[in-house]
Design an enzyme around this catalytic site. Sequence first.
Site, PDB file in Angstrom:
ATOM      1  N   PRO A   2       0.830  -1.208   0.000  1.00 20.12           N
ATOM      2  CG  PRO A   2      -0.024  -1.063   2.153  1.00 20.12           C
ATOM      3  CD  PRO A   2       0.642  -2.014   1.208  1.00 20.12           C
ATOM      4  CD  GLU A   3       2.270   3.223  -4.505  1.00 18.98           C
ATOM      5  OE1 GLU A   3       2.258   4.428  -4.833  1.00 18.98           O
ATOM      6  OE2 GLU A   3       2.472   2.314  -5.317  1.00 18.98           O
ATOM      7  CG  HIS A  93      -2.708 -15.773   6.841  1.00 17.50           C
ATOM      8  ND1 HIS A  93      -1.699 -16.697   7.036  1.00 17.50           N
ATOM      9  CD2 HIS A  93      -3.346 -16.137   5.700  1.00 17.50           C
ATOM     10  CE1 HIS A  93      -1.707 -17.565   6.029  1.00 17.50           C
ATOM     11  NE2 HIS A  93      -2.698 -17.253   5.213  1.00 17.50           N
ATOM     12  NE  ARG A 112       4.638 -12.256   0.168  1.00 15.53           N
ATOM     13  CZ  ARG A 112       5.309 -11.830  -0.915  1.00 15.53           C
ATOM     14  NH1 ARG A 112       4.731 -10.988  -1.761  1.00 15.53           N
ATOM     15  NH2 ARG A 112       6.529 -12.241  -1.134  1.00 15.53           N
ATOM     16  NE  ARG A 155      19.836  11.231  -4.821  1.00 16.49           N
ATOM     17  CZ  ARG A 155      19.314  10.427  -3.892  1.00 16.49           C
ATOM     18  NH1 ARG A 155      18.625   9.362  -4.259  1.00 16.49           N
ATOM     19  NH2 ARG A 155      19.480  10.684  -2.620  1.00 16.49           N
TER      20      ARG A 155
END
Length: 276
Positions: A2-3, A93, A112, A155
């Site tokens: 998720p962002e 889970h 996970r 950069r």
Amino acid sequence: MPELPEVETVKRVLEPQLSGRVITKVVCPRPEIIAHPHAEVFFKKVTGAKITGMGRRGKFILINLEQGATIIVHLRMTGQLVVTPATQVERKHTHIIFQLDNQEELRFIDPRRFGRLWLQEAGEEDNFSGISKLGPEPFAKQCNAAYLAQSMGHRQKAIKECLLDQSIIAGIGNIYADEILFAAQICPTTPAASLTKKDWQNLARIIPKILKIGIEADYMTKEEYLAAEGKWQHKMPVLKAYGHEHDPCPRCQTPLVRVVIAGRSSCYCPQCQHQK
């Protein structure tokens, strides 16, 4: 993973349900998800604590407790936080359950098991969760064109990779980096050092705009959120580039292409987003 928009959605859905509630008991069959302090200390400190509100920092969720302590949560790849009636069948889970004083529970589910929780006590320096290493929020005044140019303009790395650097800007992930660059008409493989002053100005304007669109698109009621079991689905009509390989560009109809940058998939329009 998720962002920022998805994490903000979780925070906005859960905060009204959790504010004012007292944690009466903690059940944790997977104590290894507690990263700081030791799990037994964590359980002891949060039991009996009242939740005063919630916050977000980058992709971290903050659960504020009375007396100034904070439970810090990072969902990582598959973590979900849901408030559910205590009588609801526990999902597979489910790794930690915060029992509340209103016959409901805050449950953390993570297939996970990459997600982690920390407890930062009042006055304690956070040198454990990674929050101290984050750059400014995308909505902060500091995140302006001058800051972006100073932080990334020297950069040679691809601008897409630079946008994913959480030490520069907190919260942007793979999905919204593609969307930001599509809106700015910048090729994701472009070296950051080759961007112009105008490019940095466009990015400073577009970054918060795209993330706000994502937050609005991710809106869910608490009923929708519970029915979805804390999962979310990205609103694909809102996404112009990410996941749209071979689809026509919404601007020029050129088929979008996919490249891999630093191990991450990126979709862009080869016509609208020229390599500089």
